[in-house]
Structure formats: structure tokens, C-alpha cells
Design a protein around this motif. Sequence first.
Motif, PDB file in Angstrom:
ATOM      1  N   LEU A   1       0.810  -1.213   0.000  1.00  0.00           N
ATOM      2  CA  LEU A   1       0.000   0.000   0.000  1.00  0.00           C
ATOM      3  C   LEU A   1       0.847   1.270   0.000  1.00  0.00           C
ATOM      4  N   GLU A   2       1.800   1.372   0.903  1.00  0.00           N
ATOM      5  CA  GLU A   2       2.615   2.587   0.988  1.00  0.00           C
ATOM      6  C   GLU A   2       3.428   2.791  -0.289  1.00  0.00           C
ATOM      7  N   GLU A   3       3.972   1.704  -0.823  1.00  0.00           N
ATOM      8  CA  GLU A   3       4.724   1.792  -2.084  1.00  0.00           C
ATOM      9  C   GLU A   3       3.809   2.208  -3.230  1.00  0.00           C
ATOM     10  N   ALA A   4       2.580   1.706  -3.221  1.00  0.00           N
ATOM     11  CA  ALA A   4       1.614   2.055  -4.265  1.00  0.00           C
ATOM     12  C   ALA A   4       1.286   3.541  -4.215  1.00  0.00           C
ATOM     13  N   ILE A   5       1.120   4.071  -3.026  1.00  0.00           N
ATOM     14  CA  ILE A   5       0.815   5.500  -2.878  1.00  0.00           C
ATOM     15  C   ILE A   5       1.988   6.338  -3.373  1.00  0.00           C
ATOM     16  N   THR A   6       3.190   5.978  -2.960  1.00  0.00           N
ATOM     17  CA  THR A   6       4.385   6.703  -3.392  1.00  0.00           C
ATOM     18  C   THR A   6       4.547   6.623  -4.911  1.00  0.00           C
ATOM     19  N   SER A   7       4.326   5.444  -5.473  1.00  0.00           N
ATOM     20  CA  SER A   7       4.431   5.273  -6.919  1.00  0.00           C
ATOM     21  C   SER A   7       3.358   6.070  -7.647  1.00  0.00           C
ATOM     22  N   TYR A   8       2.165   6.095  -7.093  1.00  0.00           N
ATOM     23  CA  TYR A   8       1.076   6.872  -7.697  1.00  0.00           C
ATOM     24  C   TYR A   8       1.435   8.362  -7.714  1.00  0.00           C
ATOM     25  N   GLU A   9       1.997   8.853  -6.602  1.00  0.00           N
ATOM     26  CA  GLU A   9       2.409  10.259  -6.531  1.00  0.00           C
ATOM     27  C   GLU A   9       3.485  10.560  -7.576  1.00  0.00           C
ATOM     28  N   ARG A  10       4.443   9.680  -7.701  1.00  0.00           N
ATOM     29  CA  ARG A  10       5.495   9.884  -8.711  1.00  0.00           C
ATOM     30  C   ARG A  10       4.893   9.813 -10.111  1.00  0.00           C
ATOM     31  N   GLY A  11       3.980   8.899 -10.307  1.00  0.00           N
ATOM     32  CA  GLY A  11       3.318   8.792 -11.606  1.00  0.00           C
ATOM     33  C   GLY A  11       2.568  10.064 -11.959  1.00  0.00           C
ATOM     34  N   ALA A  12       1.906  10.667 -10.988  1.00  0.00           N
ATOM     35  CA  ALA A  12       1.188  11.922 -11.232  1.00  0.00           C
ATOM     36  C   ALA A  12       2.163  13.033 -11.609  1.00  0.00           C
ATOM     37  N   ALA A  13       3.310  13.068 -10.950  1.00  0.00           N
ATOM     38  CA  ALA A  13       4.325  14.077 -11.275  1.00  0.00           C
ATOM     39  C   ALA A  13       4.909  13.822 -12.664  1.00  0.00           C
ATOM     40  N   LEU A  14       5.127  12.566 -13.010  1.00  0.00           N
ATOM     41  CA  LEU A  14       5.627  12.229 -14.341  1.00  0.00           C
ATOM     42  C   LEU A  14       4.611  12.611 -15.417  1.00  0.00           C
ATOM     43  N   ARG A  15       3.327  12.361 -15.156  1.00  0.00           N
ATOM     44  CA  ARG A  15       2.274  12.724 -16.106  1.00  0.00           C
ATOM     45  C   ARG A  15       2.274  14.219 -16.342  1.00  0.00           C
ATOM     46  N   ALA A  16       2.358  15.002 -15.275  1.00  0.00           N
ATOM     47  CA  ALA A  16       2.371  16.460 -15.396  1.00  0.00           C
ATOM     48  C   ALA A  16       3.598  16.915 -16.192  1.00  0.00           C
ATOM     49  N   HIS A  17       4.735  16.295 -15.932  1.00  0.00           N
ATOM     50  CA  HIS A  17       5.967  16.626 -16.660  1.00  0.00           C
ATOM     51  C   HIS A  17       5.794  16.332 -18.154  1.00  0.00           C
ATOM     52  N   CYS A  18       5.226  15.180 -18.476  1.00  0.00           N
ATOM     53  CA  CYS A  18       5.001  14.825 -19.877  1.00  0.00           C
ATOM     54  C   CYS A  18       4.038  15.812 -20.544  1.00  0.00           C
ATOM     55  N   GLU A  19       2.990  16.197 -19.839  1.00  0.00           N
ATOM     56  CA  GLU A  19       2.042  17.160 -20.390  1.00  0.00           C
ATOM     57  C   GLU A  19       2.714  18.501 -20.659  1.00  0.00           C
ATOM     58  N   ASN A  20       3.577  18.938 -19.757  1.00  0.00           N
ATOM     59  CA  ASN A  20       4.312  20.191 -19.957  1.00  0.00           C
ATOM     60  C   ASN A  20       5.231  20.097 -21.171  1.00  0.00           C
ATOM     61  N   LYS A  21       5.940  18.984 -21.286  1.00  0.00           N
ATOM     62  CA  LYS A  21       6.834  18.788 -22.429  1.00  0.00           C
ATOM     63  C   LYS A  21       6.045  18.806 -23.737  1.00  0.00           C
ATOM     64  N   LEU A  22       4.868  18.188 -23.741  1.00  0.00           N
ATOM     65  CA  LEU A  22       4.040  18.190 -24.943  1.00  0.00           C
ATOM     66  C   LEU A  22       3.548  19.596 -25.281  1.00  0.00           C
ATOM     67  N   ARG A  23       3.155  20.362 -24.274  1.00  0.00           N
ATOM     68  CA  ARG A  23       2.727  21.755 -24.508  1.00  0.00           C
ATOM     69  C   ARG A  23       3.864  22.583 -25.091  1.00  0.00           C
ATOM     70  N   GLU A  24       5.070  22.398 -24.544  1.00  0.00           N
ATOM     71  CA  GLU A  24       6.234  23.113 -25.066  1.00  0.00           C
ATOM     72  C   GLU A  24       6.489  22.748 -26.528  1.00  0.00           C
ATOM     73  N   ALA A  25       6.413  21.469 -26.836  1.00  0.00           N
ATOM     74  CA  ALA A  25       6.648  21.021 -28.210  1.00  0.00           C
ATOM     75  C   ALA A  25       5.567  21.561 -29.141  1.00  0.00           C
ATOM     76  N   GLU A  26       4.335  21.545 -28.687  1.00  0.00           N
ATOM     77  CA  GLU A  26       3.234  22.064 -29.496  1.00  0.00           C
ATOM     78  C   GLU A  26       3.431  23.554 -29.784  1.00  0.00           C
ATOM     79  N   ALA A  27       3.860  24.309 -28.796  1.00  0.00           N
ATOM     80  CA  ALA A  27       4.094  25.742 -28.988  1.00  0.00           C
ATOM     81  C   ALA A  27       5.206  25.966 -30.007  1.00  0.00           C
ATOM     82  N   ARG A  28       6.236  25.140 -29.944  1.00  0.00           N
ATOM     83  CA  ARG A  28       7.336  25.275 -30.911  1.00  0.00           C
ATOM     84  C   ARG A  28       6.871  24.950 -32.322  1.00  0.00           C
ATOM     85  N   VAL A  29       6.054  23.915 -32.454  1.00  0.00           N
ATOM     86  CA  VAL A  29       5.548  23.536 -33.776  1.00  0.00           C
ATOM     87  C   VAL A  29       4.627  24.624 -34.310  1.00  0.00           C
ATOM     88  N   GLN A  30       3.767  25.163 -33.465  1.00  0.00           N
ATOM     89  CA  GLN A  30       2.853  26.215 -33.899  1.00  0.00           C
ATOM     90  C   GLN A  30       3.602  27.490 -34.266  1.00  0.00           C
TER      91      GLN A  30
END
Length: 76
Positions: free
Chosen positions: A31-60
Motif C-alpha cells: 500500500l505505501e509503495e503504491a501511494i508513493t508510486s502513484y504520486e510519482r506517476g502523477a508528477a511524471l504525467r504532469a511533466h510529460c504534459e508540460n513537455k508536450l505543450r512546449e513542443a506544441e508551442a514550438r511547432v505552432q
Amino acid sequence: MTDDIASLSFEDALTELERIVKSLEGGQFRLEEAITSYERGAALRAHCENKLREAEARVQAIVQKADGSLDAKNLD
């Protein structure tokens, strides 16, 4: 924990996020590992979304001139 995420490329962050999702879906964590992994996963998702927004802005920012050549707009 998120400081190291900021230095990851989109591809590396996505690969780690996919690994976390598979592990969580497979119930491989306590359980504790799952919570920690979920938190890291949420941070990774946000990072990926930011990277995609940056790339989209460059393409546009790339515009085609009347003669068919490409030019980049200033993003400022």
C-alpha cells in the motif's frame, strides 16, 4: 522526488510512467509503495504534459512563408 523528474526527457518520463502504471495495475506494490508510486506517476504525467505543450508551442511557431519556405515566429 520531483527534482529529478524535471531533468527527464519526455521519452524517459513516459517510459517510467508506463512502468509504474503496469506495476500498479499488476498489484505488485504494498500500500505505501503504491501511494508513493502513484504520486510519482502523477508528477511524471504532469511533466510529460508540460513537455508536450512546449513542443506544441514550438511547432505552432513554425509558419510557412508565401514562397513555401518555413520560418519560426518569435515565441515572446
